[in-house]
Design a protein around this motif. Structure first.
Motif, PDB file in Angstrom:
ATOM      1  N   MET A  73       0.849  -1.195   0.000  1.00 48.81           N
ATOM      2  CA  MET A  73       0.000   0.000   0.000  1.00 48.81           C
ATOM      3  C   MET A  73       0.884   1.245   0.000  1.00 48.81           C
ATOM      4  SD  MET A  73      -3.067   1.122   2.612  1.00 48.81           S
ATOM      5  CE  MET A  73      -2.000   1.258   4.048  1.00 48.81           C
ATOM      6  N   VAL A  74       0.988   1.886  -1.146  1.00 47.44           N
ATOM      7  CA  VAL A  74       1.739   3.133  -1.262  1.00 47.44           C
ATOM      8  C   VAL A  74       0.827   4.280  -0.863  1.00 47.44           C
ATOM      9  CG1 VAL A  74       3.065   4.633  -2.781  1.00 47.44           C
ATOM     10  CG2 VAL A  74       3.077   2.156  -3.152  1.00 47.44           C
ATOM     11  N   ARG A  75       1.232   5.076   0.116  1.00 48.16           N
ATOM     12  CA  ARG A  75       0.431   6.214   0.551  1.00 48.16           C
ATOM     13  C   ARG A  75       0.649   7.398  -0.385  1.00 48.16           C
ATOM     14  NH1 ARG A  75       2.210   2.024   3.986  1.00 48.16           N
ATOM     15  NH2 ARG A  75       1.245   2.162   6.045  1.00 48.16           N
ATOM     16  N   ARG A  83       9.714   7.164  -4.004  1.00 47.32           N
ATOM     17  CA  ARG A  83      10.406   5.887  -3.835  1.00 47.32           C
ATOM     18  C   ARG A  83       9.708   4.734  -4.548  1.00 47.32           C
ATOM     19  NH1 ARG A  83      12.014   2.677   1.831  1.00 47.32           N
ATOM     20  NH2 ARG A  83      13.111   0.969   0.789  1.00 47.32           N
ATOM     21  N   TYR A  84       8.369   4.677  -4.407  1.00 44.84           N
ATOM     22  CA  TYR A  84       7.648   3.496  -4.886  1.00 44.84           C
ATOM     23  C   TYR A  84       6.869   3.709  -6.182  1.00 44.84           C
ATOM     24  CZ  TYR A  84       8.607   1.808  -0.153  1.00 44.84           C
ATOM     25  OH  TYR A  84       9.232   1.426   1.000  1.00 44.84           O
ATOM     26  N   GLY A  85       6.393   4.931  -6.422  1.00 42.88           N
ATOM     27  CA  GLY A  85       5.571   5.154  -7.602  1.00 42.88           C
ATOM     28  C   GLY A  85       4.159   5.562  -7.215  1.00 42.88           C
ATOM     29  N   PRO A  86       3.194   5.438  -8.137  1.00 40.95           N
ATOM     30  CA  PRO A  86       1.811   5.896  -7.884  1.00 40.95           C
ATOM     31  C   PRO A  86       1.221   5.296  -6.616  1.00 40.95           C
ATOM     32  CG  PRO A  86       2.084   5.265 -10.172  1.00 40.95           C
ATOM     33  CD  PRO A  86       3.340   4.830  -9.464  1.00 40.95           C
ATOM     34  N   GLY A 107      10.458  -4.454   5.890  1.00 45.94           N
ATOM     35  CA  GLY A 107      11.070  -4.372   4.564  1.00 45.94           C
ATOM     36  C   GLY A 107      10.294  -3.374   3.725  1.00 45.94           C
ATOM     37  N   PRO A 108      10.733  -3.085   2.506  1.00 42.07           N
ATOM     38  CA  PRO A 108      10.074  -2.083   1.665  1.00 42.07           C
ATOM     39  C   PRO A 108       8.677  -2.510   1.217  1.00 42.07           C
ATOM     40  CG  PRO A 108      11.752  -3.253   0.424  1.00 42.07           C
ATOM     41  CD  PRO A 108      11.923  -3.671   1.848  1.00 42.07           C
ATOM     42  N   ASP A 109       7.882  -1.526   0.829  1.00 44.28           N
ATOM     43  CA  ASP A 109       6.559  -1.805   0.276  1.00 44.28           C
ATOM     44  C   ASP A 109       6.726  -2.507  -1.068  1.00 44.28           C
ATOM     45  OD1 ASP A 109       3.485  -0.862   0.529  1.00 44.28           O
ATOM     46  OD2 ASP A 109       4.126  -0.775  -1.558  1.00 44.28           O
ATOM     47  N   LEU A 110       5.797  -3.422  -1.373  1.00 47.44           N
ATOM     48  CA  LEU A 110       5.917  -4.219  -2.591  1.00 47.44           C
ATOM     49  C   LEU A 110       4.839  -3.917  -3.627  1.00 47.44           C
ATOM     50  CD1 LEU A 110       6.770  -7.726  -1.072  1.00 47.44           C
ATOM     51  CD2 LEU A 110       8.330  -5.865  -1.699  1.00 47.44           C
ATOM     52  N   ALA A 111       4.030  -2.899  -3.397  1.00 48.23           N
ATOM     53  CA  ALA A 111       2.891  -2.649  -4.273  1.00 48.23           C
ATOM     54  C   ALA A 111       3.289  -2.418  -5.724  1.00 48.23           C
ATOM     55  CB  ALA A 111       2.086  -1.449  -3.758  1.00 48.23           C
ATOM     56  N   ARG A 112       4.478  -1.875  -5.971  1.00 48.17           N
ATOM     57  CA  ARG A 112       4.931  -1.584  -7.338  1.00 48.17           C
ATOM     58  C   ARG A 112       6.165  -2.405  -7.708  1.00 48.17           C
ATOM     59  NH1 ARG A 112       0.297  -0.129  -8.031  1.00 48.17           N
ATOM     60  NH2 ARG A 112      -0.423   1.804  -7.104  1.00 48.17           N
TER      61      ARG A 112
END
Length: 244
Positions: A73-75, A83-86, A107-112
């Motif tokens: 879940m990218v906020r 860092r992650y994108g949309p 660990g890092p978000d994996l949504a993208r």
């Protein structure tokens, strides 16, 4: 106010009633919007469900507890967008049962994550994380090279279809064969896979061993699908940037 609270604590039944009332108000606030979710969340036309192999990988992702350290879940915050994108859209998880948004980020978000790294990178990282990222604290998962059990895939797709995921009868019936076909692009079954799932879906050997279908194949296929089930977030972000 403190005196009122103190007096309430001395009356056990009154405290129980107050807790029930507070919990009920909070529950209603959270649950009520779900009754209108069909009106507020519009599904993108290009949204697709996971393939059988990706779905098997998702089950392995849950089984191994990966969601406990990695959110999906990218906020809508500047540093996260950089860092992650949309940012994540609710519609992206419309076919997820259960959804894996989460808030824990050891660990890092994996949504993208999809197609950000090569299949070889993922395999090496899962077998020995520190061989790829020396500072990693992620545990190793060498046992993922064992054969994948596809026995429950047909039932899994059928269950999700009953919950509204758009799997048709042909996709359900061919689920075990399609899981194998997605990892063997040169096989005779690959053509049938493309007919049922389309040409845009990754069709390749994921774990580096085309001789057998493994849990690693499934997990890497799932990881490579993250953020790639629809282009809606990218189109929306591009539109917002264009309007500025």
């Amino acid at each position: 106010m403190l005196k009122l609270h103190y007096n309430l604590e001395k009356v056990s039944m009154g405290l129980v009633v107050a807790i029930i009332v507070a919990a009920s108000i909070g529950g209603i606030v959270e649950i009520a919007p779900l009754f209108r979710i069909d009106e507020t969340v519009q599904l993108p036309e290009d949204l697709r469900p996971n393939t059988p192999l990706e779905l098997a990988g998702r089950e392995i992702f849950i089984r191994e507890g990966c969601y406990a350290c990695h959110s999906q879940m990218v906020r809508s915050l500047g540093d996260e967008l950089d860092r992650y994108g949309p940012y994540s859209l609710a519609a992206e998880s419309a076919y997820d049962h259960p959804m894996l948004w989460g808030s824990k980020r050891t660990g890092p978000d994996l949504a993208r994550l999809g197609e950000k790294y090569s299949d070889d990178w993922h395999v090496a990282h899962l077998i020995d994380p520190r061989a790829v990222v020396p500072a990693s604290i992620m545990p190793a998962y060498p046992w993922l090279m064992r054969p994948l059990d596809t026995g429950l895939l047909r039932d899994g797709l059928a269950t999700l279809a009953r919950l509204g995921v758009p799997y048709d009868e042909a996709q359900i019936a061919a689920a075990p064969a399609d899981a194998l076909a997605q990892s063997r692009p040169d096989s005779t079954e690959a053509e049938g896979f493309i007919e049922r799932w389309g040409e845009e879906i990754a069709l390749r050997d994921f774990d580096g061993d085309p001789a057998r279908l493994t849990e690693m194949d499934a997990l890497v296929a799932y990881l490579q699908s993250l953020g790639r089930l629809t282009d809606a977030p990218y189109r929306l972000m591009a539109a917002e940037e264009g309007a500025q």
